[in-house]
Design a protein around this motif. Structure first.
Motif, PDB file in Angstrom:
ATOM      1  N   SER A 145      40.722 -29.717 -87.549  1.00 44.06           N
ATOM      2  CA  SER A 145      40.394 -28.332 -87.837  1.00 44.06           C
ATOM      3  C   SER A 145      41.521 -27.746 -88.677  1.00 44.06           C
ATOM      4  CB  SER A 145      40.220 -27.555 -86.537  1.00 44.06           C
ATOM      5  OG  SER A 145      41.481 -27.271 -85.988  1.00 44.06           O
TER       6      SER A 145
ATOM      7  N   ARG B  62      41.618 -15.451 -99.597  1.00 48.42           N
ATOM      8  CA  ARG B  62      40.610 -14.458 -99.227  1.00 48.42           C
ATOM      9  C   ARG B  62      39.615 -14.207-100.351  1.00 48.42           C
ATOM     10  NH1 ARG B  62      41.027  -8.280 -98.179  1.00 48.42           N
ATOM     11  NH2 ARG B  62      39.398  -7.941 -96.640  1.00 48.42           N
TER      12      ARG B  62
ATOM     13  N   THR C 254      36.616 -16.503-100.239  1.00 46.93           N
ATOM     14  CA  THR C 254      35.561 -16.237 -99.254  1.00 46.93           C
ATOM     15  C   THR C 254      34.848 -14.922 -99.566  1.00 46.93           C
ATOM     16  OG1 THR C 254      37.141 -15.237 -97.711  1.00 46.93           O
ATOM     17  CG2 THR C 254      36.673 -17.574 -97.436  1.00 46.93           C
ATOM     18  N   SER C 255      35.584 -13.928-100.097  1.00 47.11           N
ATOM     19  CA  SER C 255      34.883 -12.674-100.376  1.00 47.11           C
ATOM     20  C   SER C 255      33.987 -12.793-101.605  1.00 47.11           C
ATOM     21  CB  SER C 255      35.856 -11.493-100.478  1.00 47.11           C
ATOM     22  OG  SER C 255      36.809 -11.729-101.457  1.00 47.11           O
TER      23      SER C 255
ATOM     24  N   HIS D 223      33.853 -18.470 -94.716  1.00 49.23           N
ATOM     25  CA  HIS D 223      35.036 -17.753 -94.229  1.00 49.23           C
ATOM     26  C   HIS D 223      35.883 -18.598 -93.291  1.00 49.23           C
ATOM     27  CE1 HIS D 223      37.406 -14.725 -92.079  1.00 49.23           C
ATOM     28  NE2 HIS D 223      37.291 -13.999 -93.169  1.00 49.23           N
ATOM     29  N   ARG D 224      35.261 -19.564 -92.596  1.00 45.42           N
ATOM     30  CA  ARG D 224      36.052 -20.362 -91.647  1.00 45.42           C
ATOM     31  C   ARG D 224      37.123 -21.179 -92.349  1.00 45.42           C
ATOM     32  NH1 ARG D 224      33.332 -25.301 -92.340  1.00 45.42           N
ATOM     33  NH2 ARG D 224      31.129 -24.892 -92.729  1.00 45.42           N
TER      34      ARG D 224
ATOM     35  N   GLN E 161      39.151 -19.846 -94.557  1.00 46.27           N
ATOM     36  CA  GLN E 161      40.165 -18.926 -95.092  1.00 46.27           C
ATOM     37  C   GLN E 161      41.497 -19.016 -94.349  1.00 46.27           C
ATOM     38  OE1 GLN E 161      39.134 -14.678 -95.673  1.00 46.27           O
ATOM     39  NE2 GLN E 161      41.214 -14.278 -95.037  1.00 46.27           N
TER      40      GLN E 161
ATOM     41  N   GLN F 214      45.945 -13.615 -93.073  1.00 41.95           N
ATOM     42  CA  GLN F 214      46.019 -12.646 -91.974  1.00 41.95           C
ATOM     43  C   GLN F 214      44.667 -12.469 -91.296  1.00 41.95           C
ATOM     44  OE1 GLN F 214      47.620  -8.796 -93.019  1.00 41.95           O
ATOM     45  NE2 GLN F 214      47.424  -8.031 -90.940  1.00 41.95           N
ATOM     46  N   THR F 215      43.592 -12.403 -92.080  1.00 42.62           N
ATOM     47  CA  THR F 215      42.272 -12.197 -91.479  1.00 42.62           C
ATOM     48  C   THR F 215      41.503 -13.510 -91.340  1.00 42.62           C
ATOM     49  OG1 THR F 215      41.436 -11.632 -93.678  1.00 42.62           O
ATOM     50  CG2 THR F 215      42.019  -9.809 -92.213  1.00 42.62           C
ATOM     51  N   GLY F 216      42.155 -14.626 -91.654  1.00 37.84           N
ATOM     52  CA  GLY F 216      41.510 -15.927 -91.483  1.00 37.84           C
ATOM     53  C   GLY F 216      42.262 -16.738 -90.448  1.00 37.84           C
TER      54      GLY F 216
ATOM     55  N   LYS G 284      45.611 -19.073 -89.204  1.00 33.62           N
ATOM     56  CA  LYS G 284      47.032 -19.361 -89.423  1.00 33.62           C
ATOM     57  C   LYS G 284      47.226 -20.855 -89.282  1.00 33.62           C
ATOM     58  CE  LYS G 284      48.643 -14.903 -87.926  1.00 33.62           C
ATOM     59  NZ  LYS G 284      47.902 -14.354 -86.780  1.00 33.62           N
TER      60      LYS G 284
ATOM     61  N   ILE H  91      50.623 -11.274 -99.954  1.00 36.46           N
ATOM     62  CA  ILE H  91      51.350 -11.389 -98.684  1.00 36.46           C
ATOM     63  C   ILE H  91      50.426 -11.659 -97.504  1.00 36.46           C
ATOM     64  CG2 ILE H  91      53.405 -10.123 -99.392  1.00 36.46           C
ATOM     65  CD1 ILE H  91      52.331  -7.712 -97.956  1.00 36.46           C
ATOM     66  N   GLN H  92      49.172 -11.175 -97.586  1.00 34.34           N
ATOM     67  CA  GLN H  92      48.249 -11.449 -96.485  1.00 34.34           C
ATOM     68  C   GLN H  92      47.937 -12.943 -96.402  1.00 34.34           C
ATOM     69  OE1 GLN H  92      47.879  -8.998 -98.728  1.00 34.34           O
ATOM     70  NE2 GLN H  92      47.375  -7.097 -97.661  1.00 34.34           N
TER      71      GLN H  92
END
Lengths: 328, 259
Positions: free
Chosen positions: A202, A240, A243-244, A250-251, A253, A256-258, A260, A275-276
């Motif tokens: 993964s 990002r 995916t956008s 999105h999985r 990505q 920060q919103t995906g 780490k 930076i995200q």
């Protein structure tokens, strides 16, 4: 007086993130007199005692399937609350995984105690307080904070805390079965289906991640990256914008919103390094960049860079690796 | 279907985060503010559910008077009602924030149809506490799951059911429970729409309901913020184009990454 540490398990034994959390718990216990006890959900005869001892646990509490089968966050938290009272725990620790944060938030809600998420350091202060450092903005900022409440509830930003084996592990680990007292409400939310993909690593745990960003150019540009990832035994991650734009799911990505990531190598292709995004890959041991722009911000975070078009560099790298592994 | 969506006003950070001189806040003099990304998806999800099943989307925020801007962003996306739980600008912890939201949920139930569903973002972009939704749910006696990237709400015989899925260990796991419930969603659950012109105009004119909950200490107290020291220096350039590939292979070999 104990430090409890929730240990999640995957097919290969204790999750890497949980060994990192155990390291954090052991550091916290080392600052005081408390021993570390691992808490696991599963059959008692399958507790990975040696691995837990190697990372600092001196005992294990196990909640067996007869009492609680599968994942139910509030029930897991109820069991931790019961064990914390039973062992007079001074702290309860978990990895800041999806389940770790969820169970610890439930534990905070059930006990009325504060919970500090994504900690990277903590030490006991005055009675019932901890001085800690935790991530904000997914690690782009650090917060120095004090946590007042006993037991101290903390999750560990495991991408920032490497797992470290202890010098003198405990011998055979005593395993104590625990029967939590659960209500119907504790079991209303439970996973009806939990399925890991059997094939491949993964994104969160991959040893190599090949990253693709805007520079890939479109949904059709990822095949060489996939091929490279498979040659290196890794997976593809994306920024990002990818995916956008709907180029990839999105999985995949990183950010920060995906997801780490904590690979040995992050090979970032056509990614500028917002930076995200860097918040998601700061846990990589090595970063190599392929980018047309020698001024891209990501170069300030990387070990090495190749300046060039990924459409040229990646196929050449694939060819070189294939030639290398071909029988002479 | 009465849906409440909890959003938070957070700084819009660009290439770099800069702190105020007292190291207590992110310096926002040169940046704007926005809704946390997961919460923008929560608003979109709520609007899509009411488009399918009927009902109303209310958007709630706890923050300073300027947080009305973020409520209007959500109204422009299709929320019909907005509630500002107004603060004096101090930072609120997750326990106090959850209490203020619970009080609003009770107030709403007393004045009209109660919420069937509360959607939250999985975690706020700035504080990353990962717990407000769960604390709200426990106080209300409702179920809650986090990290959700796929949500189906169905209604049958007067009872609504949620089937919520999230990623787990490279695969996924699913949860199913009756409403009312709190569900914390993540970016990727949908692609939020752009606000329409009529949406923007409606948002501009909308009346925002206000309340002023009292601040309280939370047990987790911020002392200061700092930007972490970067561990890496500027990258060493191995070369340009395909000519650099042998050097790159050498580096990968040195790191023990080649079979």
């Amino acid at each position: 007086m104990t430090v409890l540490c929730l240990v999640e398990q995957d097919a290969d034994g204790p999750a890497d993130a949980s060994l990192r959390a155990l390291t954090f718990a052991t550091g916290l216990a080392g600052a005081g007199p408390a021993p570390v006890a691992a808490v696991l959900f599963g059959p008692a005869d399958q507790v990975p005692g040696d691995a837990l001892a190697a990372y600092g646990a001196s005992s294990a509490h196990v909640i067996e399937p007869g009492h609680l089968d599968g994942y139910a966050p509030r029930a897991w938290a109820r069991a931790l609350a019961g064990l914390a009272a039973h062992t007079e725990a001074v702290a309860v620790i978990a990895a800041a995984t999806e389940r770790g944060n969820e169970v610890m938030a439930y534990l905070g809600a059930l006990t009325g105690l504060p919970m500090a998420a994504n900690c990277i350091q903590a030490e006991p202060g005055d009675e019932g307080t901890y001085q800690l450092v935790r991530h904000r903005w997914a690690g782009l900022l650090l917060e120095e904070a004090s946590l007042t409440g006993s037991p101290g509830l903390m999750t560990v930003a495991t991408e920032a805390v490497p797992a470290a084996a202890v010098a003198e592990p405990a011998g055979a680990l005593p395993v104590h079965p625990y029967a939590p007292s659960l209500s119907d409400d504790d079991l209303r939310v439970r996973a009806t289906q939990s399925a890991g993909h059997s094939s491949g690593a993964s994104l969160a745990t991959a040893r190599v991640v090949v990253g693709g960003g805007r520079g890939v150019g479109g949904p059709d540009g990822f095949a060489p990256l996939e091929e490279l990832a498979s040659l290196l035994g890794g997976v593809v991650g994306v920024s990002r914008v990818v995916t956008s734009e709907g180029w990839r799911p999105h999985r995949q990505q990183v950010g920060q919103t995906g997801t780490k990531i904590t690979p040995e190598l992050y090979l970032a292709c056509g990614i500028s390094g917002a930076i995200q995004h860097m918040a998601g890959c700061a846990g990589a041991k090595h970063i190599v960049v392929v980018n047309t722009d020698p001024g891209a911000p990501i170069l300030a975070h990387a070990d090495y860079a190749v300046i060039g078009d990924l459409g040229e560099v990646i196929p050449a790298l694939v060819t070189a690796l294939r030639a290398r592994s071909a029988p002479a | 279907m009465e849906i409440g969506v909890c959003v938070k006003r957070v700084p819009m950070v660009g290439g770099k985060i800069v702190l105020t001189p007292d190291e207590q806040e992110v310096d926002t003099r040169l940046s704007g503010f926005t809704i946390s990304p997961h919460e923008e998806c929560a608003v979109e999800e709520a609007v899509q559910i009411t488009e399918r099943l009927g009902g109303t989307v209310s958007v709630l925020t706890l923050g300073p008077p300027e947080a009305a801007d973020q409520l209007r962003e959500a109204l422009a996306l299709g929320a019909k009602r907005a509630v500002l739980l107004e603060t004096d600008g101090r930072e609120w912890g997750p326990i106090a924030t959850a209490e203020a939201i619970v009080a609003e949920v009770h107030r709403h139930a007393a004045s009209g149809p109660a919420y069937d569903l509360l959607l939250c973002g999985n975690e706020a972009a700035d504080t990353g506490d990962y717990q407000v939704g769960i604390r709200v749910a426990c106080a209300l006696g409702w179920p809650c799951v986090t990290g959700i990237k796929n949500l189906e709400i169905t209604e049958a015989g007067g009872q609504a059911t949620a089937r919520a899925r999230r990623e787990h260990g490279g695969g996924e796991e699913a949860f199913e429970f009756g409403l009312p419930a709190v569900i914390c969603v993540k970016e990727g659950i949908n692609l939020p729409r752009y606000p329409s012109l009529p949406g923007r105009l409606r948002a501009k004119r909308a009346v925002i309901e206000r309340d002023e909950p009292g601040w309280r200490d939370d047990g987790l107290r911020k002392r200061s913020l700092r930007v972490p020291a970067t561990q890496r220096k500027q990258a060493t350039v191995l070369g340009a184009g395909a000519d650099a590939v042998p050097a790159l292979v050498g580096v990968l070999e040195e790191w023990g990454l080649l079979p």
